[in-house]
Write an enzyme that holds these catalytic residues in place. Structure first.
Site, PDB file in Angstrom:
ATOM      1  N   ARG A 190       0.836  -1.194   0.000  1.00  0.00           N
ATOM      2  CA  ARG A 190       0.000   0.000   0.000  1.00  0.00           C
ATOM      3  C   ARG A 190       0.873   1.247   0.000  1.00  0.00           C
ATOM      4  O   ARG A 190       1.918   1.293   0.656  1.00  0.00           O
ATOM      5  CB  ARG A 190      -0.932   0.021   1.216  1.00  0.00           C
ATOM      6  CG  ARG A 190      -1.861  -1.168   1.325  1.00  0.00           C
ATOM      7  CD  ARG A 190      -2.794  -1.022   2.522  1.00  0.00           C
ATOM      8  NE  ARG A 190      -3.565  -2.222   2.775  1.00  0.00           N
ATOM      9  CZ  ARG A 190      -4.744  -2.498   2.229  1.00  0.00           C
ATOM     10  NH1 ARG A 190      -5.289  -1.638   1.380  1.00  0.00           N
ATOM     11  NH2 ARG A 190      -5.375  -3.616   2.527  1.00  0.00           N
ATOM     12  N   ASP A 250     -15.577  -8.259  10.997  1.00  0.00           N
ATOM     13  CA  ASP A 250     -14.388  -9.088  10.812  1.00  0.00           C
ATOM     14  C   ASP A 250     -14.243 -10.142  11.901  1.00  0.00           C
ATOM     15  O   ASP A 250     -13.608 -11.178  11.679  1.00  0.00           O
ATOM     16  CB  ASP A 250     -13.133  -8.218  10.781  1.00  0.00           C
ATOM     17  CG  ASP A 250     -12.932  -7.520   9.447  1.00  0.00           C
ATOM     18  OD1 ASP A 250     -13.701  -7.801   8.507  1.00  0.00           O
ATOM     19  OD2 ASP A 250     -12.010  -6.691   9.344  1.00  0.00           O
TER      20      ASP A 250
END
Length: 446
Positions: free
Chosen positions: A200, A311
């Site tokens: 990223r 999650d």
């Protein structure tokens, strides 16, 4: 058995999912809501988070103010013709097919992303300060046998405790509540490395435009052998967000699961790629490397008055941009059900209904997200980068995800809740145990 008319709900974790749930639950004045967050303040890791049309609609149904929190910081593609484009998929390999259009996948809202921290800051404004407790790392949950008292006692790493009638784990992929629910030794209790890493980085938009021109203005995915490079604007067009992915990594020595990486490593992983993705990778400064994890499917999302969401329940790889959206959908269903929880005896039926409505859909997201990456990396063994087959596979592939009738999902949950409560009422002499329903795991049909 005596039930309390005031119901205490402990939310473990203060990320996007946990705060969305809290905003929904606070609309029921019969609930005492508390959020326990490990960090010293509310915070999110990472740059951009994308919300599809289903997720944005779910936010609006939870609270118009929650949707506004996303809307004021959301960034779209910058060109008008990309208003409804999720991604423009291109061949990223070097050679004669470099830059070949594979397809443009469209939806109602197009690509809309927001900086995670800014979005969270807006959601925090909708939460009363007094319900948030920081520095609270959960280490144990114990059922309280005392009749008439709170059903569960929470033990935190700092030595403090708390009590609640209901515990909902929104504590992320490394969830303590999930381990409590499934058992430490269950194969689905802890996350697994998927063999995929992402790099990223952020590029100032003026720098990106100088290098790749109009390709910097909109959402593109450059797909190639063993990887992909994804780019889209964030910060209202001031920055280009870059995610480079490789799915050919056999192991990860961790934790930590996020670490700095030198620029040369990233360049080597994309050496020999096509013109645009190569230029993008060359521009990355101080990139970070993330191990991509997910969970083996949990057989259930609740037991007793303890549940998991987001999650913590169904951590997914990010390749359909659906993880945060599914957490928000969880929050919508839970908050809808808890509007009908008028005493503590109704918590378990509400969690049972949530489990039964949400399990199949969320686990299908996990499975199809893994499949999507194989498509992106040209190693799915059917499409393998062929443009015609790509268009066949992607034609309507995301409709089930983006086009979900959320109002119907809510009605289904409420109707199931009512059925469970009715059965409970008709058997007062022996309180039935609403155990988890082990749905089969959804599989992909790409």
């Amino acid at each position: 058995m005596t039930f309390s008319n005031r119901v205490s709900v402990a939310i473990i974790g203060g990320g996007i999912g946990g705060l969305s749930l809290a905003i929904g639950l606070l609309q029921n004045k019969n609930l005492d809501v508390a959020i326990y967050e490990t960090a010293p303040k509310f915070a999110e890791i990472g740059a951009g988070v994308a919300l599809g049309p289903n997720a944005q609609h779910a936010l609006a149904l939870i609270s118009p103010a929650a949707e506004h929190a996303f809307r004021i910081h959301a960034t779209t593609s910058l060109s008008p013709e990309f208003e409804h484009v999720w991604f423009d998929f291109r061949n990223g390999n070097a050679g004669e097919k470099d830059g070949e259009v594979l397809s443009k996948v469209e939806n109602e809202t197009g690509q809309q992303t927001v900086h995670r921290a800014k979005f969270l800051d807006e959601l925090v404004k909708l939460i009363p300060r007094e319900i948030a407790h920081f520095g609270k790392r959960l280490i144990h949950i114990q059922k309280d046998p005392v009749s008439g008292g709170a059903q569960y006692k929470l033990f935190f790493e700092d030595g403090t405790t708390a009590s609640a009638d209901c515990v909902i784990g929104a504590d992320g992929i490394h969830s303590s509540v999930r381990k409590h629910l499934l058992g430490e030794s269950h194969p689905a209790a802890t996350p697994v490395f998927t063999g995929t890493v992402v790099y990223r980085g952020l590029i100032p938009m003026d720098v990106a435009r100088d290098a790749i021109g109009e390709f910097a203005d909109n959402s593109y995915m450059w797909c190639g052998d063993g990887g992909m490079v994804m780019t889209y604007p964030i910060d209202h067009g001031e920055t280009l967000n870059v995610v480079g992915t490789r799915n050919d990594k056999g192991r990860w020595d961790g934790p930590p699961y996020t670490r700095p990486v030198d620029e040369e490593t990233v360049r080597n992983d994309f050496m020999g790629w096509g013109e645009i993705p190569s230029k993008v990778i060359q521009l990355l400064k101080q990139p970070t490397m993330w191990a991509i994890l997910d969970h083996y499917p949990a057989p259930y999302y609740y037991s007793g008055n303890v549940a998991i969401m987001g999650d913590a329940a169904h951590a997914t790889t990010p390749f359909q941009g659906a993880g945060a959206g599914q957490a928000i959908e969880d929050a919508l269903v839970l908050s809808t059900l808890f509007q009908r929880v008028t005493h503590s005896g109704l918590v378990r039926p509400a969690l049972a209904a949530y489990n039964n409505v949400r399990l199949r859909r969320t686990q299908k997201v996990v499975a199809t997200s893994r499949d999507a990456l194989r498509l992106f990396c040209f190693n799915d063994r059917y499409v393998d980068g062929d443009a015609q087959r790509w268009r066949e596979v992607w034609n309507g592939r995301m409709d089930w995800l983006w086009g979900m009738d959320l109002e119907k999902q809510n009605r289904d949950a409420v109707n199931l809740f009512a059925d469970i409560v009715e059965k409970q009422s008709s058997a007062r002499e022996t309180m039935p145990k609403f155990g988890p329903v082990p749905f089969p795991v959804a599989t992909s049909t790409v």
